[in-house]
Design a protein around this motif. Structure first.
Motif, PDB file in Angstrom:
ATOM      1  N   ILE A 121       0.228   5.837 -40.141  1.00  0.00           N
ATOM      2  CA  ILE A 121       0.170   6.525 -41.437  1.00  0.00           C
ATOM      3  C   ILE A 121      -1.225   7.092 -41.758  1.00  0.00           C
ATOM      4  O   ILE A 121      -1.326   8.250 -42.166  1.00  0.00           O
ATOM      5  CB  ILE A 121       0.649   5.604 -42.581  1.00  0.00           C
ATOM      6  N   PRO A 122      -2.312   6.316 -41.590  1.00  0.00           N
ATOM      7  CA  PRO A 122      -3.627   6.879 -41.941  1.00  0.00           C
ATOM      8  C   PRO A 122      -3.940   8.183 -41.203  1.00  0.00           C
ATOM      9  O   PRO A 122      -4.444   9.131 -41.805  1.00  0.00           O
ATOM     10  CB  PRO A 122      -4.600   5.758 -41.545  1.00  0.00           C
ATOM     11  N   GLU A 123      -3.639   8.233 -39.906  1.00  0.00           N
ATOM     12  CA  GLU A 123      -3.882   9.458 -39.141  1.00  0.00           C
ATOM     13  C   GLU A 123      -3.000  10.599 -39.656  1.00  0.00           C
ATOM     14  O   GLU A 123      -3.444  11.746 -39.755  1.00  0.00           O
ATOM     15  CB  GLU A 123      -3.612   9.223 -37.647  1.00  0.00           C
ATOM     16  N   ALA A 124      -1.763  10.289 -39.991  1.00  0.00           N
ATOM     17  CA  ALA A 124      -0.851  11.316 -40.508  1.00  0.00           C
ATOM     18  C   ALA A 124      -1.361  11.872 -41.839  1.00  0.00           C
ATOM     19  O   ALA A 124      -1.343  13.087 -42.068  1.00  0.00           O
ATOM     20  CB  ALA A 124       0.548  10.729 -40.685  1.00  0.00           C
ATOM     21  N   VAL A 125      -1.822  10.992 -42.722  1.00  0.00           N
ATOM     22  CA  VAL A 125      -2.335  11.415 -44.034  1.00  0.00           C
ATOM     23  C   VAL A 125      -3.555  12.314 -43.857  1.00  0.00           C
ATOM     24  O   VAL A 125      -3.682  13.359 -44.503  1.00  0.00           O
ATOM     25  CB  VAL A 125      -2.683  10.183 -44.903  1.00  0.00           C
ATOM     26  N   GLU A 126      -4.448  11.896 -42.979  1.00  0.00           N
ATOM     27  CA  GLU A 126      -5.674  12.676 -42.729  1.00  0.00           C
ATOM     28  C   GLU A 126      -5.348  14.060 -42.188  1.00  0.00           C
ATOM     29  O   GLU A 126      -5.903  15.072 -42.620  1.00  0.00           O
ATOM     30  CB  GLU A 126      -6.570  11.908 -41.746  1.00  0.00           C
ATOM     31  N   SER A 127      -4.434  14.114 -41.237  1.00  0.00           N
ATOM     32  CA  SER A 127      -4.051  15.387 -40.623  1.00  0.00           C
ATOM     33  C   SER A 127      -3.295  16.276 -41.611  1.00  0.00           C
ATOM     34  O   SER A 127      -3.483  17.487 -41.634  1.00  0.00           O
ATOM     35  CB  SER A 127      -3.194  15.123 -39.384  1.00  0.00           C
ATOM     36  N   ALA A 128      -2.448  15.663 -42.418  1.00  0.00           N
ATOM     37  CA  ALA A 128      -1.604  16.424 -43.355  1.00  0.00           C
ATOM     38  C   ALA A 128      -2.425  17.121 -44.430  1.00  0.00           C
ATOM     39  O   ALA A 128      -2.003  18.140 -44.975  1.00  0.00           O
ATOM     40  CB  ALA A 128      -0.581  15.494 -44.009  1.00  0.00           C
ATOM     41  N   ARG A 129      -3.603  16.573 -44.721  1.00  0.00           N
ATOM     42  CA  ARG A 129      -4.427  17.121 -45.793  1.00  0.00           C
ATOM     43  C   ARG A 129      -4.781  18.579 -45.546  1.00  0.00           C
ATOM     44  O   ARG A 129      -4.767  19.403 -46.456  1.00  0.00           O
ATOM     45  CB  ARG A 129      -5.697  16.270 -45.925  1.00  0.00           C
ATOM     46  N   LYS A 130      -5.092  18.916 -44.300  1.00  0.00           N
ATOM     47  CA  LYS A 130      -5.530  20.300 -44.032  1.00  0.00           C
ATOM     48  C   LYS A 130      -4.375  21.297 -44.072  1.00  0.00           C
ATOM     49  O   LYS A 130      -4.591  22.500 -44.177  1.00  0.00           O
ATOM     50  CB  LYS A 130      -6.261  20.384 -42.691  1.00  0.00           C
ATOM     51  N   PHE A 386      -3.903   4.019 -47.290  1.00  0.00           N
ATOM     52  CA  PHE A 386      -3.267   5.277 -46.885  1.00  0.00           C
ATOM     53  C   PHE A 386      -3.747   6.453 -47.723  1.00  0.00           C
ATOM     54  O   PHE A 386      -3.272   7.566 -47.551  1.00  0.00           O
ATOM     55  CB  PHE A 386      -1.742   5.180 -47.027  1.00  0.00           C
ATOM     56  N   GLY A 387      -4.678   6.179 -48.674  1.00  0.00           N
ATOM     57  CA  GLY A 387      -5.063   7.213 -49.625  1.00  0.00           C
ATOM     58  C   GLY A 387      -6.295   7.986 -49.212  1.00  0.00           C
ATOM     59  O   GLY A 387      -6.737   7.950 -48.068  1.00  0.00           O
ATOM     60  N   ARG A 388      -6.866   8.691 -50.191  1.00  0.00           N
ATOM     61  CA  ARG A 388      -7.992   9.595 -49.937  1.00  0.00           C
ATOM     62  C   ARG A 388      -9.287   8.820 -50.078  1.00  0.00           C
ATOM     63  O   ARG A 388      -9.937   8.822 -51.119  1.00  0.00           O
ATOM     64  CB  ARG A 388      -7.942  10.761 -50.918  1.00  0.00           C
ATOM     65  N   THR A 389      -9.708   8.197 -49.007  1.00  0.00           N
ATOM     66  CA  THR A 389     -10.837   7.275 -49.070  1.00  0.00           C
ATOM     67  C   THR A 389     -12.171   7.968 -49.293  1.00  0.00           C
ATOM     68  O   THR A 389     -13.129   7.328 -49.689  1.00  0.00           O
ATOM     69  CB  THR A 389     -10.923   6.456 -47.761  1.00  0.00           C
TER      70      THR A 389
END
Length: 443
Positions: A121-130, A386-389
């Motif tokens: 999930i963390p990698e997915a969240v980071e990638s999804a942001r862009k 999983f959030g915007r750290t």
């Protein structure tokens, strides 16, 4: 023919294509559909409020099945993908590559639902942001359904769990629960390999682990890939059809919990519980009845080729949500549905969020209350798992109360949800956390 005219043969082929159009004609949204669309888009575009206003119901049409069909430049389709896998379980793509593919396919909301783990999930969240894609943290939990304690009639059942943007409450409890299942998957894979070896199909444990990847609990798909590489079968489908299907000659169970236990754990940790691919069950009706009693919220009834009427009726009979997803693994081939290929009607998306959002709001409230009462590093880690750290970089835990109010709550909740009296109390508590820290520093 540069003048825009069309030959007779092209007209015929065009006519045929129109006939094959499963959705039929396009028409304006009804008042109910327009309200549903507004409700869904408001949540989808919390990160980008301007996108929500530009993606209005007036710029969209629906087909005969109520599936949104955007028109013109302003029309943006709200495509949800609620069932997908990455390399963190038995998928072929990394979470980043999965998100990239989702973006190409026009997906706006993606639930990563790896088997028995949330590690991707963390990698997915980071990638999804862009890409401006919204991630629903999810997991597909492997369970065993035991009808009235009859071990002979036991059946594997998978339950999808969907969580809020900051993930489960009581994360450690859920993580331990999933870890026990993953440990059982290692044992299960070893037993499958032993059975294959006895069937004169030599396979090495190291081979399967190499395919699964470091730290990933091996599943049947990893074993199937090893069988293909070893030349024992021609393809993955053959591996399952001959040896690895439920109850097959090389099939083995792990240490899966009872299905009802998994559903109760999902509800206990602030999630929405949905029965995955009920068409794989031998006798779904009594299973669905029991699972509804345990707290099941919904079941998959939509596939890439449409709604399955029998399962839709079953969901209606027990007042369950009706959703669906591609179950995308990235293995390729004609037998796999493409990521984002399941078109969910706008009213279905509305119904899903109508049930999910209050559950997720309560989960967010519970997690924030823990931090407000005890603003420790560990409680902050729960929020930022999983959030915007990046909001918190460079600040001590005790200086983050205002950041949570100003920067994070608007990403997780709508204005209406934040105006809830309970959240107003939490905001005050979070503000006082910051005030106390300032007082300490000035003494």
């Amino acid at each position: 023919m540069g003048d825009g005219s069309v030959s007779n043969s092209n007209k015929k082929s065009g006519h045929k294509k129109k006939k094959k159009n499963r959705g039929g004609c396009k028409k304006k949204m009804t008042h109910e559909q327009a309200l549903a669309f507004k409700f869904v888009s408001e949540w989808v575009f919390l990160d980008h409020p301007s996108s929500s206003s530009s993606s209005s119901a007036s710029s969209c049409l629906v087909d005969d099945f109520g599936v949104q069909k955007p028109v013109g430049r302003g029309g943006e389709k709200l495509l949800f993908e609620l069932h997908s896998h990455s390399k963190f379980s038995d998928g072929f793509l990394s979470p980043s590559k999965l998100i990239e593919r989702a973006h190409i396919n026009g997906v706006k909301v993606l639930a990563l639902t790896d088997h028995d783990t949330m590690s991707g999930i963390p990698e997915a969240v980071e990638s999804a942001r862009k890409y401006g894609i919204k991630i629903i943290p999810g997991v597909e939990i492997s369970t065993i359904f035991s009808p009235s304690g009859d071990s002979e009639a036991e059946e594997p059942v998978h339950i999808l769990a969907y969580y809020s943007s900051i993930g489960p409450t009581r994360f450690e409890e859920l993580d331990k629960f999933l870890s026990n299942i993953r440990d059982g998957r290692f044992l299960r894979a070893k037993n499958i390999i032993l059975k294959l070896n006895k069937l004169k199909l030599p396979l090495k444990w190291e081979h399967v682990c190499r395919i699964a990847g470091k730290g990933v609990a091996p599943g049947r798909l990893h074993v199937a890939r090893a069988m293909v590489e070893a030349g024992h079968v021609e393809n993955l489908k053959q591996a399952f059809a001959r040896y690895l299907f439920d109850g097959g000659p090389a099939y083995s169970t792990g240490s899966e919990p009872l299905t009802e236990e998994a559903i109760k754990m999902i509800c206990h940790t602030g999630g929405v519980a949905v029965l995955a691919h009920p068409w794989a069950l031998k006798n779904p009706a009594p299973i669905v009845r029991r699972l509804k009693e345990a707290g099941l919220h919904g079941m998959e009834v939509y596939k890439s080729d449409g709604k399955l009427a029998a399962y839709s009726d079953l969901a209606d009979a027990y007042e369950l949500l009706k959703i669906g997803g591609s179950d995308y693994h990235g293995r390729g081939g004609h037998n796999e549905s493409e990521l984002g290929s399941v078109n969910l009607p706008v009213l279905v998306l509305h119904d899903f969020l109508k049930v999910a959002r209050p559950i997720w709001c309560n989960a967010i409230r519970e997690i924030l209350e823990c931090y407000a009462e005890e603003p420790s590093d560990s409680n902050l880690a729960t929020i930022t798992r999983f959030g915007r750290t990046q909001v918190f970089k460079g600040g001590s835990p005790l200086s983050c109360g205002q950041d949570l109010i100003d920067h994070c709550l608007p990403l997780w909740l709508t204005n209406q949800e934040m105006e809830n009296a309970e959240f107003e109390v939490i905001k005050l508590k979070l503000s006082s956390v910051l005030d106390k820290q300032v007082l300490i520093e000035t003494k």
